[in-house]
Design a protein around this motif. Sequence first.
Motif, PDB file in Angstrom:
ATOM      1  N   ARG A 250       0.895  -1.155   0.099  1.00 36.41           N
ATOM      2  CA  ARG A 250       0.016   0.107   0.136  1.00 36.41           C
ATOM      3  C   ARG A 250       1.050   1.433   0.079  1.00 36.41           C
ATOM      4  O   ARG A 250       0.595   2.192  -0.671  1.00 36.41           O
ATOM      5  N   TYR A 251       2.082   1.343   0.494  1.00 38.21           N
ATOM      6  CA  TYR A 251       3.118   2.148   0.520  1.00 38.21           C
ATOM      7  C   TYR A 251       3.457   2.364  -0.681  1.00 38.21           C
ATOM      8  O   TYR A 251       3.852   3.535  -1.177  1.00 38.21           O
ATOM      9  N   ASP A 252       3.632   1.307  -1.343  1.00 34.21           N
ATOM     10  CA  ASP A 252       4.214   1.332  -2.824  1.00 34.21           C
ATOM     11  C   ASP A 252       3.290   1.883  -3.674  1.00 34.21           C
ATOM     12  O   ASP A 252       3.565   2.721  -4.726  1.00 34.21           O
ATOM     13  N   ALA A 253       1.988   1.682  -3.663  1.00 33.13           N
ATOM     14  CA  ALA A 253       0.927   2.440  -4.378  1.00 33.13           C
ATOM     15  C   ALA A 253       0.952   3.689  -4.014  1.00 33.13           C
ATOM     16  O   ALA A 253       0.585   4.599  -5.008  1.00 33.13           O
ATOM     17  N   TYR A 254       0.969   4.194  -2.839  1.00 24.93           N
ATOM     18  CA  TYR A 254       0.932   5.568  -2.575  1.00 24.93           C
ATOM     19  C   TYR A 254       2.132   6.492  -2.891  1.00 24.93           C
ATOM     20  O   TYR A 254       2.083   7.560  -3.370  1.00 24.93           O
ATOM     21  N   ARG A 255       3.372   5.818  -3.110  1.00 23.61           N
ATOM     22  CA  ARG A 255       4.625   6.283  -3.592  1.00 23.61           C
ATOM     23  C   ARG A 255       4.351   6.536  -5.130  1.00 23.61           C
ATOM     24  O   ARG A 255       4.720   7.371  -5.678  1.00 23.61           O
ATOM     25  N   ASN A 256       3.807   5.506  -5.857  1.00 23.61           N
ATOM     26  CA  ASN A 256       3.704   5.834  -7.336  1.00 23.61           C
ATOM     27  C   ASN A 256       2.550   6.127  -7.649  1.00 23.61           C
ATOM     28  O   ASN A 256       2.077   5.951  -9.092  1.00 23.61           O
ATOM     29  N   ALA A 257       1.607   6.753  -7.106  1.00 24.35           N
ATOM     30  CA  ALA A 257       0.533   7.438  -7.401  1.00 24.35           C
ATOM     31  C   ALA A 257       0.616   8.410  -8.361  1.00 24.35           C
ATOM     32  O   ALA A 257       1.554   9.237  -8.144  1.00 24.35           O
ATOM     33  N   PRO A 258      -0.089   8.534  -9.329  1.00 24.79           N
ATOM     34  CA  PRO A 258       0.176   9.832 -10.259  1.00 24.79           C
ATOM     35  C   PRO A 258      -0.058  11.130  -9.691  1.00 24.79           C
ATOM     36  O   PRO A 258      -1.018  11.359  -8.749  1.00 24.79           O
ATOM     37  N   ALA A 259       0.170  12.068 -10.606  1.00 23.04           N
ATOM     38  CA  ALA A 259      -0.004  13.316  -9.834  1.00 23.04           C
ATOM     39  C   ALA A 259      -1.503  13.753 -10.140  1.00 23.04           C
ATOM     40  O   ALA A 259      -1.913  13.068 -11.074  1.00 23.04           O
ATOM     41  N   SER A 260      -1.829  14.596  -9.271  1.00 21.95           N
ATOM     42  CA  SER A 260      -3.281  15.132  -9.444  1.00 21.95           C
ATOM     43  C   SER A 260      -3.524  16.617  -9.516  1.00 21.95           C
ATOM     44  O   SER A 260      -2.425  17.250  -9.179  1.00 21.95           O
ATOM     45  N   GLY A 261      -4.545  17.021  -9.931  1.00 27.96           N
ATOM     46  CA  GLY A 261      -4.496  18.526 -10.063  1.00 27.96           C
ATOM     47  C   GLY A 261      -3.958  19.127 -11.338  1.00 27.96           C
ATOM     48  O   GLY A 261      -3.278  18.346 -12.168  1.00 27.96           O
ATOM     49  N   ARG A 262      -4.372  20.043 -11.627  1.00 30.67           N
ATOM     50  CA  ARG A 262      -4.009  20.706 -13.104  1.00 30.67           C
ATOM     51  C   ARG A 262      -2.410  21.465 -13.137  1.00 30.67           C
ATOM     52  O   ARG A 262      -1.787  21.361 -14.228  1.00 30.67           O
ATOM     53  N   GLY A 263      -2.026  21.830 -12.259  1.00 33.96           N
ATOM     54  CA  GLY A 263      -0.906  22.575 -12.149  1.00 33.96           C
ATOM     55  C   GLY A 263      -0.767  23.879 -12.690  1.00 33.96           C
ATOM     56  O   GLY A 263      -2.159  24.345 -13.054  1.00 33.96           O
ATOM     57  N   ASN A 264       0.166  24.623 -12.881  1.00 36.96           N
ATOM     58  CA  ASN A 264       0.196  25.956 -13.557  1.00 36.96           C
ATOM     59  C   ASN A 264       1.545  26.112 -14.394  1.00 36.96           C
ATOM     60  O   ASN A 264       2.329  25.186 -14.295  1.00 36.96           O
ATOM     61  N   ALA A 265       1.690  27.152 -14.714  1.00 37.17           N
ATOM     62  CA  ALA A 265       2.943  27.438 -15.485  1.00 37.17           C
ATOM     63  C   ALA A 265       4.242  27.558 -14.529  1.00 37.17           C
ATOM     64  O   ALA A 265       5.226  27.134 -15.117  1.00 37.17           O
ATOM     65  N   ALA A 266       4.000  27.798 -13.293  1.00 33.68           N
ATOM     66  CA  ALA A 266       5.376  27.782 -12.355  1.00 33.68           C
ATOM     67  C   ALA A 266       5.262  26.700 -11.474  1.00 33.68           C
ATOM     68  O   ALA A 266       6.401  26.464 -11.055  1.00 33.68           O
ATOM     69  N   ARG A 267       4.416  25.709 -11.525  1.00 29.80           N
ATOM     70  CA  ARG A 267       4.387  24.411 -10.958  1.00 29.80           C
ATOM     71  C   ARG A 267       3.811  23.059 -11.570  1.00 29.80           C
ATOM     72  O   ARG A 267       2.275  23.486 -11.840  1.00 29.80           O
ATOM     73  N   ALA A 268       4.270  22.093 -12.080  1.00 30.83           N
ATOM     74  CA  ALA A 268       3.914  20.826 -12.596  1.00 30.83           C
ATOM     75  C   ALA A 268       3.060  20.299 -11.412  1.00 30.83           C
ATOM     76  O   ALA A 268       2.932  20.446 -10.286  1.00 30.83           O
ATOM     77  N   PRO A 269       1.792  19.685 -11.940  1.00 32.05           N
ATOM     78  CA  PRO A 269       0.947  18.850 -11.060  1.00 32.05           C
ATOM     79  C   PRO A 269       1.822  17.636 -10.126  1.00 32.05           C
ATOM     80  O   PRO A 269       2.862  17.328 -10.457  1.00 32.05           O
ATOM     81  N   ARG A 270       1.238  17.746  -8.846  1.00 32.41           N
ATOM     82  CA  ARG A 270       1.894  16.893  -7.877  1.00 32.41           C
ATOM     83  C   ARG A 270       1.166  15.841  -7.480  1.00 32.41           C
ATOM     84  O   ARG A 270      -0.285  15.964  -7.361  1.00 32.41           O
ATOM     85  N   SER A 271       1.731  14.692  -6.835  1.00 33.73           N
ATOM     86  CA  SER A 271       0.935  13.535  -6.494  1.00 33.73           C
ATOM     87  C   SER A 271       0.576  14.095  -4.766  1.00 33.73           C
ATOM     88  O   SER A 271       1.248  15.108  -4.280  1.00 33.73           O
ATOM     89  N   HIS A 272      -0.129  13.376  -4.126  1.00 35.09           N
ATOM     90  CA  HIS A 272      -0.636  13.563  -2.842  1.00 35.09           C
ATOM     91  C   HIS A 272       0.598  13.694  -1.742  1.00 35.09           C
ATOM     92  O   HIS A 272       0.757  14.589  -0.916  1.00 35.09           O
TER      93      HIS A 272
END
Length: 364
Positions: A250-272
């Motif tokens: 489950r920790y492995d899944a949390y570590r490898n979860a894809p980024a969420s959210g849109r992000g913006n020009a100054a910052r790429a989307p991030r995972s939890h």
Amino acid sequence: MTTAPTPNTPPHPAYPAATASPAGSPAASPAPSPAAVGRRLSVVADQTPDSPTPAGCNSSSPRTDVPGEASRARKTAAAKAGADIRGEVLLTLAQLRLATPRQLKALLLPHQQGTDHVRRALRNLLDESPALVGRTHRAQQSYWYCTPAGLAEAAASGELASTAGRTTGKRIAASKTGLREHGLALVDTVVAFHQSEVADHADWRVEVAHPTAAGTLVPDGVVLLADGASAFVEIDRTMSYARLVAKLERYDAYRNAPASGRGNAARAPRSHWQETYAGPSLERPFPPVLFVFAPAPRRAAPTTREAAFHERARRVGSVNYRLTVATTTLPLLTHDGADAPVWRVVGNGHGEERRALAALPKAR
């Protein structure tokens, strides 16, 4: 010429003092009463060099060395100290859910000889209306926890993180299935980190939910370390190896979860986990996962369980690469301290060497 009286002639009534004493001698004082003698002796005794009378006091003032006065002063000091730390006691119970007086003393008053101050603070909180704490007794030991009113009071202080989903600890304290011992082992781990100055006891969060694609991950504890990094902590007493490995996955899944959210020009989307633990510039790696194996009745020794876990955990895909997993036993942790070389890294090539927490490899 006057003739001297004969020896048998009584003195003249007009001169009664002529034969009592010479004319120049003072008149004799009346004999003192026994009570007066007693009063005078007591005054003299009070003013001997061994016990001088303080300036401005007379001998009839109450003495401070009367038996019971010193103990009364100590009790008053203990009561004051108990009142002074009641807020800290309440916050600590709200954070950790339950604890014994001994554990609270180790966290809040480590230099005190006994638990009197902590117990007075607990009784003070218990006497509130409604009571802010509760307790249960098992085997001549008391276990304390926050009541709903206590949680509300702690939350109102602004000193706690969000209390959403926070429980009072009453069910854990009264448990007969090992849940209470599991909670106490976690508090012993908190004490070990606190005493080693690796992390303050106020920087722990217990059972905080983390979302993953494989289901919710709920670590036993998340700690903010003194260097600004974080770590996940898992306590094991009776869990099967299969469930331990499943939690690691489950920790492995949390570590490898894809980024969420849109992000913006100054910052790429991030995972939890990046939003929560990586820092503003993503400068911190994924937090290490620390397993602490605690003793339990009718179970293999902690060192035996630790070795068996290593054999299984190294097969999890991201271990030793994207996940840093390290283990120790609770007796070793509490004896040597969290900053000592007590941590054994899971993965191929690490063997049985134990390292300090600061020397653990960083996840990539």
